[in-house]
Design a protein around this motif. Structure first.
Motif, short mmCIF file in Angstrom:
data_model
loop_
_atom_site.label_atom_id
_atom_site.label_comp_id
_atom_site.label_asym_id
_atom_site.label_seq_id
_atom_site.Cartn_x
_atom_site.Cartn_y
_atom_site.Cartn_z
N HIS A 12 0.87 -1.16 -0.09
CA HIS A 12 0.15 0.02 -0.01
C HIS A 12 0.74 1.33 0.14
N ARG A 38 -2.35 -2.84 -5.97
CA ARG A 38 -2.04 -2.91 -4.59
C ARG A 38 -2.77 -4.02 -3.97
N ILE A 40 -5.11 -3.88 -1.88
CA ILE A 40 -6.78 -3.70 -1.69
C ILE A 40 -7.66 -4.07 -2.96
#
Length: 276
Positions: A12, A38, A40
């Motif tokens: 991140h 990333r 996420i």
């Protein structure tokens, strides 16, 4: 010659990073820069263990119509005995980092960085990471378009580092394509190749053609001309180009600019939109 390839590792960004980036999504093209990949935004798949993936493209109204493309990350000990759930789907695997074991129709293949496999629809295959480090690879999928009287192409496994690129005419080798399937073989309805530009080389005109494209930059950087817009791309970036999107580029150096290229080929266009 041994090549190197960019592979995302996730993570991140810090809170101090600027929010704006180079990502863009238009009716004619999209650019997904490497900084987008990333933790996420990763996904999971049924029957895959210790695996995550970044989905770069999927069939979607106003986006990719003919293919999906993933970057897979399989941890040591991970993999799948049931990787593909769609019997109509053909696939290409391309290893950008690490090693993995592909078992295809009972035959085992040790695939290292640069490894390439074509998997016909309905194949019996399994994939596992038996090494001590993660393996990262691209998985391009397409619903195979069967044609009566034409056989389905057979599976094969090879490596980018073992193949000689084909020079484009009148370029003195500055623009070349590593072709994994014979372009004249109409059994294939997709090609996944690697295109290489030497520093300063270019596509010297705006290509405007029926083939849909997915381009993942493996190495280097360039400036692309997409539908009258100039965009900079570098290793780790992905581009989707719609059919007939004008496209040209200049390779920026200092080293070669290389990308993994998907295109649909060798079939009549569908004459009914709802038949896609």
């Amino acid at each position: 010659m041994s090549h190197t390839y960019y592979a995302p590792h996730g993570g991140h960004p810090p809170q101090t990073q600027l929010t704006s980036d180079r990502a863009v999504f238009t009716e004619a093209y999209a650019v997904i820069p490497k900084g987008v990949m990333r933790d996420i935004v990763t996904s999971n798949l049924p029957f895959w263990n210790d695996t995550r993936l970044w989905v770069l493209a999927r069939p979607l109204t106003g986006f990719a119509e003919t293919f999906s493309q993933y970057i897979m990350e399989v941890l040591p000990g991970g993999g799948s005995d049931k990787p593909e759930l769609d019997p109509q789907a053909e696939g290409v695997l391309f290893v950008v980092e690490g090693e993995m074991t592909l078992t295809l129709e009972g035959q085992t293949h040790a695939m290292k960085t640069g490894g390439y496999a074509f998997i016909p629809p309905g194949s019996n295959w399994q994939l596992h990471n038996e090494s001590s480090e993660p393996v990262r690879f691209h998985w391009v999928r397409k619903a195979y378009e069967f044609v009566e009287g034409i056989d389905v192409p057979e599976a094969f496994v090879t490596n980018d580092n073992d193949l000689a690129p084909t020079e484009m005419p009148d370029t003195d080798g500055r623009w070349a394509t590593t072709r994994f399937a014979d372009p004249s073989d109409v059994r294939h309805d997709m090609h996944v190749n690697i295109v290489t530009f030497q520093p300063g080389a270019s596509i010297p005109f705006d290509e405007t053609h029926i083939m849909e494209h997915g381009l993942y930059v493996l190495e280097g950087k360039a400036v692309y001309h997409l539908n009258q817009n100039w965009v900079e791309v570098e290793a780790g970036d992905f581009m989707w180009l719609r059919s007939f999107c004008p496209q040209a580029c200049y390779a920026g150096g200092p080293g070669p600019f290389r990308y993994l290229l998907y295109k649909d080929v060798n079939r009549h266009p569908k004459l009914k939109i709802n038949a896609l």
